[in-house]
Design a protein around this motif. Structure first.
Motif, mmCIF file in Angstrom:
data_model
loop_
_atom_site.group_PDB
_atom_site.id
_atom_site.type_symbol
_atom_site.label_atom_id
_atom_site.label_comp_id
_atom_site.label_asym_id
_atom_site.label_seq_id
_atom_site.Cartn_x
_atom_site.Cartn_y
_atom_site.Cartn_z
ATOM 1 N N VAL A 135 48.240 40.572 31.072
ATOM 2 C CA VAL A 135 47.620 41.189 29.929
ATOM 3 C C VAL A 135 46.909 42.051 31.065
ATOM 4 C CG1 VAL A 135 46.028 41.641 27.912
ATOM 5 C CG2 VAL A 135 47.729 39.820 28.698
ATOM 6 N N HIS A 136 46.262 41.059 31.770
ATOM 7 C CA HIS A 136 45.665 42.574 32.899
ATOM 8 C C HIS A 136 45.098 41.894 33.948
ATOM 9 C CE1 HIS A 136 43.078 44.162 29.424
ATOM 10 N NE2 HIS A 136 43.072 42.641 28.694
ATOM 11 N N TYR A 137 45.826 43.271 35.554
ATOM 12 C CA TYR A 137 46.068 42.556 36.751
ATOM 13 C C TYR A 137 44.253 43.292 37.195
ATOM 14 C CZ TYR A 137 50.748 41.638 36.402
ATOM 15 O OH TYR A 137 51.713 40.866 35.901
ATOM 16 N N ARG A 138 44.314 43.209 38.555
ATOM 17 C CA ARG A 138 42.754 43.340 39.137
ATOM 18 C C ARG A 138 43.470 43.845 39.908
ATOM 19 N NH1 ARG A 138 41.917 38.779 35.316
ATOM 20 N NH2 ARG A 138 40.976 40.308 33.584
ATOM 21 N N VAL A 139 42.500 45.054 41.289
ATOM 22 C CA VAL A 139 43.505 45.347 42.643
ATOM 23 C C VAL A 139 41.714 45.366 43.415
ATOM 24 C CG1 VAL A 139 44.390 46.386 44.278
ATOM 25 C CG2 VAL A 139 46.175 45.477 41.496
ATOM 26 N N GLY A 140 41.610 44.776 44.077
ATOM 27 C CA GLY A 140 40.552 45.672 44.503
ATOM 28 C C GLY A 140 39.822 44.338 45.881
ATOM 29 N N PHE A 141 38.695 43.892 46.788
ATOM 30 C CA PHE A 141 38.448 43.158 47.269
ATOM 31 C C PHE A 141 37.655 42.674 46.369
ATOM 32 C CE2 PHE A 141 37.140 48.027 49.552
ATOM 33 C CZ PHE A 141 38.348 47.466 50.768
ATOM 34 N N PHE A 142 37.753 41.041 47.118
ATOM 35 C CA PHE A 142 37.613 39.890 46.194
ATOM 36 C C PHE A 142 36.147 40.106 45.855
ATOM 37 C CE2 PHE A 142 34.885 36.127 46.629
ATOM 38 C CZ PHE A 142 36.141 34.968 45.791
ATOM 39 N N MET A 143 35.126 40.463 45.982
ATOM 40 C CA MET A 143 34.112 40.609 45.450
ATOM 41 C C MET A 143 33.964 41.032 44.502
ATOM 42 S SD MET A 143 31.998 38.015 46.203
ATOM 43 C CE MET A 143 30.175 38.148 45.429
ATOM 44 N N GLN A 144 35.138 42.181 43.888
ATOM 45 C CA GLN A 144 35.268 42.790 42.624
ATOM 46 C C GLN A 144 35.666 42.475 42.025
ATOM 47 O OE1 GLN A 144 36.983 46.680 44.430
ATOM 48 N NE2 GLN A 144 34.815 47.631 45.189
#
Length: 267
Positions: free
Chosen positions: A233-242
């Motif tokens: 449903v969702h993917y997130r791409v960023g630095f670990f803390m984000q």
């Protein structure tokens, strides 16, 4: 046959990186912007599309179908940023960013769905933002537009299931792009009660963008999703803390999470 991809907002930043990455992978890529400088940008076919103009959307989709007779993937990437104290942000600017980030994406979706239903296949990837998972100070309107698109995607997925049309979101964190230059900034007013905090937060946001990830990272993630038979449903791409901040929001009491944000923005 080569799969056909439509990417909105492909003239710069994340959209441009995705367009060229996919073209190198032998997809037939149509990138769009309101005023494309050239009809062809390397292997990418650039065409005019303004997501706030229904006629422009219809014409762009018609052009692709006339030339290719199919649309296999749509990447809703066009968007604009907005910053400012909620109290002082002009109403017409609030509506303008909703027209671009939210309603524009919905209109593109509606324009391509008849073709995808007929094909009994297709995938739509809506680029949201990690900022859409939380209300951020002085970015509340931007957070709201991206959050709304994420929730709408959840509903759309279920409605489209019977037609074998897939939909998902990809939420980027900070990436090294020119988004800050194209963002609407409510002016820092000398007599504003928010002057100091808004000014400091604005500088902090710009520093985060300058130190952001390479846009090619987003391109590789998008390509991996496109190749998935059953996208999440969702993917997130960023630095670990984000990315971790989203998990924290789920498990921490609201006031604790709010305090973390206040500390992060030094408010």
């Amino acid at each position: 046959m080569s799969k056909v991809v439509l990417i909105t907002g492909a003239s710069s930043g994340i959209g441009k990186a995705i367009a060229h990455y996919l073209a190198d992978k032998e997809y037939t890529v149509y990138g769009t912007s309101r005023n494309p400088k050239t009809a062809l940008d390397g292997k990418v076919r650039m065409i005019s599309l303004d997501v706030t103009d229904q006629v422009s959307i219809t014409n762009a989709v018609h052009t692709i179908l006339k030339e290719q007779n199919q649309i296999d993937y749509v990447i809703n990437n066009a968007g604009m940023g907005i910053t400012g104290p909620l109290e002082e942000t002009p109403d017409h600017e609030v509506r303008r960013v909703f027209e671009t980030n939210y309603f524009g994406a919905l209109e593109v979706i509606k324009a391509v769905l008849p073709t995808m239903r007929k094909q009994r296949s297709g995938m739509i990837i809506n680029v949201t933002s990690i900022a859409g998972y939380m209300g951020l100070p002085y970015r509340g309107i931007y957070s709201a537009t991206k959050g709304a698109l994420g929730i709408t995607t959840e509903a759309y997925r279920m409605e489209l299931k019977e037609f074998n049309v897939k939909m998902t979101t990809v939420a980027p964190g900070d990436f090294a792009t020119n988004i800050a230059a194209g963002r609407y900034h409510a002016p820092i007013l000398d007599d504003s009660p928010y002057k100091e905090n808004y000014g400091n937060t604005l500088r902090l946001m710009d520093e985060h963008v300058e130190a952001g990830m390479d846009t090619k990272v987003m391109a590789t993630v998008i390509h991996r999703i496109m190749r998935s038979k059953n996208p999440k449903v969702h993917y997130r791409v960023g630095f670990f803390m984000q990315k971790f901040s989203i998990a924290l929001k789920r498990i921490l009491p609201d006031t604790w999470y709010e305090k973390l944000l206040l500390n992060h923005y030094k408010l």
